[in-house]
Design a protein around this motif. Structure first.
Motif, mmCIF file in Angstrom:
data_model
loop_
_atom_site.group_PDB
_atom_site.id
_atom_site.type_symbol
_atom_site.label_atom_id
_atom_site.label_comp_id
_atom_site.label_asym_id
_atom_site.label_seq_id
_atom_site.Cartn_x
_atom_site.Cartn_y
_atom_site.Cartn_z
ATOM 1 N N ILE A 58 71.360 -25.702 -0.366
ATOM 2 C CA ILE A 58 71.356 -24.315 -0.828
ATOM 3 C C ILE A 58 70.792 -24.228 -2.242
ATOM 4 O O ILE A 58 69.996 -23.324 -2.555
ATOM 5 C CB ILE A 58 72.774 -23.721 -0.745
ATOM 6 C CG1 ILE A 58 73.163 -23.511 0.719
ATOM 7 C CG2 ILE A 58 72.862 -22.402 -1.514
ATOM 8 C CD1 ILE A 58 74.619 -23.140 0.926
ATOM 9 N N TYR A 61 67.067 -24.714 -1.891
ATOM 10 C CA TYR A 61 66.418 -23.543 -1.301
ATOM 11 C C TYR A 61 66.284 -22.410 -2.316
ATOM 12 O O TYR A 61 65.216 -21.792 -2.428
ATOM 13 C CB TYR A 61 67.200 -23.050 -0.077
ATOM 14 C CG TYR A 61 66.656 -21.736 0.440
ATOM 15 C CD1 TYR A 61 65.550 -21.709 1.261
ATOM 16 C CD2 TYR A 61 67.228 -20.524 0.044
ATOM 17 C CE1 TYR A 61 65.014 -20.506 1.702
ATOM 18 C CE2 TYR A 61 66.704 -19.326 0.479
ATOM 19 C CZ TYR A 61 65.594 -19.315 1.302
ATOM 20 O OH TYR A 61 65.057 -18.119 1.715
ATOM 21 N N ARG A 62 67.336 -22.128 -3.032
ATOM 22 C CA ARG A 62 67.280 -21.027 -3.989
ATOM 23 C C ARG A 62 66.216 -21.257 -5.056
ATOM 24 O O ARG A 62 65.553 -20.314 -5.504
ATOM 25 C CB ARG A 62 68.650 -20.834 -4.632
ATOM 26 C CG ARG A 62 69.671 -20.209 -3.691
ATOM 27 C CD ARG A 62 71.043 -20.127 -4.336
ATOM 28 N NE ARG A 62 71.982 -19.441 -3.467
ATOM 29 C CZ ARG A 62 73.297 -19.409 -3.677
ATOM 30 N NH1 ARG A 62 73.819 -20.026 -4.733
ATOM 31 N NH2 ARG A 62 74.084 -18.769 -2.829
ATOM 32 N N HIS A 65 62.647 -21.018 -2.781
ATOM 33 C CA HIS A 65 62.440 -20.092 -1.668
ATOM 34 C C HIS A 65 61.125 -19.344 -1.747
ATOM 35 O O HIS A 65 60.592 -18.892 -0.733
ATOM 36 C CB HIS A 65 63.598 -19.090 -1.588
ATOM 37 C CG HIS A 65 63.471 -17.940 -2.537
ATOM 38 N ND1 HIS A 65 63.855 -18.008 -3.863
ATOM 39 C CD2 HIS A 65 62.968 -16.683 -2.355
ATOM 40 C CE1 HIS A 65 63.604 -16.842 -4.447
ATOM 41 N NE2 HIS A 65 63.076 -16.034 -3.559
ATOM 42 N N ASN A 134 65.639 -11.461 -2.656
ATOM 43 C CA ASN A 134 65.090 -12.779 -2.943
ATOM 44 C C ASN A 134 65.301 -13.648 -1.707
ATOM 45 O O ASN A 134 66.377 -14.215 -1.505
ATOM 46 C CB ASN A 134 65.768 -13.397 -4.172
ATOM 47 C CG ASN A 134 65.375 -12.705 -5.458
ATOM 48 O OD1 ASN A 134 64.514 -11.826 -5.470
ATOM 49 N ND2 ASN A 134 65.992 -13.098 -6.553
ATOM 50 N N TRP A 135 64.274 -13.768 -0.886
ATOM 51 C CA TRP A 135 64.374 -14.432 0.420
ATOM 52 C C TRP A 135 62.989 -14.917 0.792
ATOM 53 O O TRP A 135 62.003 -14.626 0.113
ATOM 54 C CB TRP A 135 64.886 -13.421 1.447
ATOM 55 C CG TRP A 135 65.590 -13.974 2.654
ATOM 56 C CD1 TRP A 135 65.062 -14.797 3.603
ATOM 57 C CD2 TRP A 135 66.941 -13.716 3.067
ATOM 58 N NE1 TRP A 135 65.995 -15.059 4.581
ATOM 59 C CE2 TRP A 135 67.155 -14.419 4.278
ATOM 60 C CE3 TRP A 135 67.977 -12.952 2.547
ATOM 61 C CZ2 TRP A 135 68.365 -14.389 4.969
ATOM 62 C CZ3 TRP A 135 69.182 -12.917 3.227
ATOM 63 C CH2 TRP A 135 69.384 -13.623 4.426
ATOM 64 N N ASP A 191 75.076 -8.961 -7.190
ATOM 65 C CA ASP A 191 74.875 -9.925 -8.272
ATOM 66 C C ASP A 191 74.592 -9.190 -9.581
ATOM 67 O O ASP A 191 73.541 -8.565 -9.730
ATOM 68 C CB ASP A 191 73.706 -10.859 -7.936
ATOM 69 C CG ASP A 191 73.593 -12.030 -8.880
ATOM 70 O OD1 ASP A 191 73.640 -11.807 -10.109
ATOM 71 O OD2 ASP A 191 73.440 -13.170 -8.411
#
Length: 236
Positions: A58, A61-62, A65, A134-135, A191
């Protein structure tokens, strides 16, 4: 419908921008499924080891991405994410391509309970809705699989657009596509650093969705449920 006061002190926006993860949807914990898939493929690991490997993935990935802006980039990103998982688990893992398939198959999403009713109400009220997230490019498939893609007039994905929240440019792009000015819009996310700061930089009223704490009277920057999006407290 243009924004209009529906009662004293109550305001309906002309457009609502919505974050994805943690706001309209959430990830089903993937560790149990990946643990099962690895075991079935002949690679038994403890649940704790799989969970630890996924935490590393994770983080990776962040940070990466934005590489997933098209099909090829997404494929390569997923392979590298699988390599991160494999490195964390040790020698007893499938090859990267197979591990990537197991990893992707373990990741599922579900709607927040208040998402679909809120989208139905926004549509009924004539409020234009968008996703700003954000993806990677796969978000379009996720929204479609969850049955909510049709509620959005546009979807602005950081990896596709080459700019990520909190940069105001991605918010401005959404507004242009919606044909709505910043003063008539709100952005709702979970967030404070990414969603709230980004919306403020774009001149858009931010709404922090916080389903865990009771609201304080007069708090116009926080909501407990997406159901509040069509009847917001007027900003001072």
């Amino acid at each position: 419908m243009a924004e209009s006061p529906t009662a004293r002190g109550v305001w309906t926006p002309g457009a609502v921008l919505l974050d994805a993860m943690g706001t309209i949807l959430r990830m089903v914990p993937p560790a149990p499924e990946l643990h099962r898939r690895l075991r079935d493929a002949g690679h038994a690991h403890t649940r704790e080891a799989v969970e630890a490997a996924l935490r590393r993935e994770i983080v990776y990935y962040r940070a990466n991405h934005m590489r997933g802006g098209d099909a090829r980039g997404l494929r390569d990103l997923r392979l590298d994410c699988a390599r991160v998982v494999g490195a964390a688990l040790g020698d007893d893992v499938p090859p990267p391509a197979q591990l990537a398939e197991l990893l992707v198959g373990s990741i599922r999403f579900e709607l927040m309970p208040d998402t679909r009713p809120a989208l139905v109400e926004l549509e009924r009220a004539g409020v234009r809705a968008a996703v700003v997230s954000n993806w990677d490019i796969s978000l379009m498939d996720v929204l479609d699989e969850l049955g909510i893609a049709g509620y959005f007039h546009t979807v602005c994905i950081s990896a596709v657009m080459g700019v990520a929240k909190p940069d105001p440019m991605i918010f401005h792009a959404a507004l242009r596509r919606l044909g709505v000015t910043a003063d008539r819009a709100v952005h709702c996310g979970d967030d404070p650093a990414i969603d709230v700061r980004g919306a403020l930089a774009a001149g858009i009223r931010p709404l922090l969705v916080d389903r865990s704490r009771p609201l304080v009277e007069g708090d116009h920057l926080r909501i407990r449920s997406l159901a509040q999006l069509t009847s917001l407290e007027e900003a001072p």
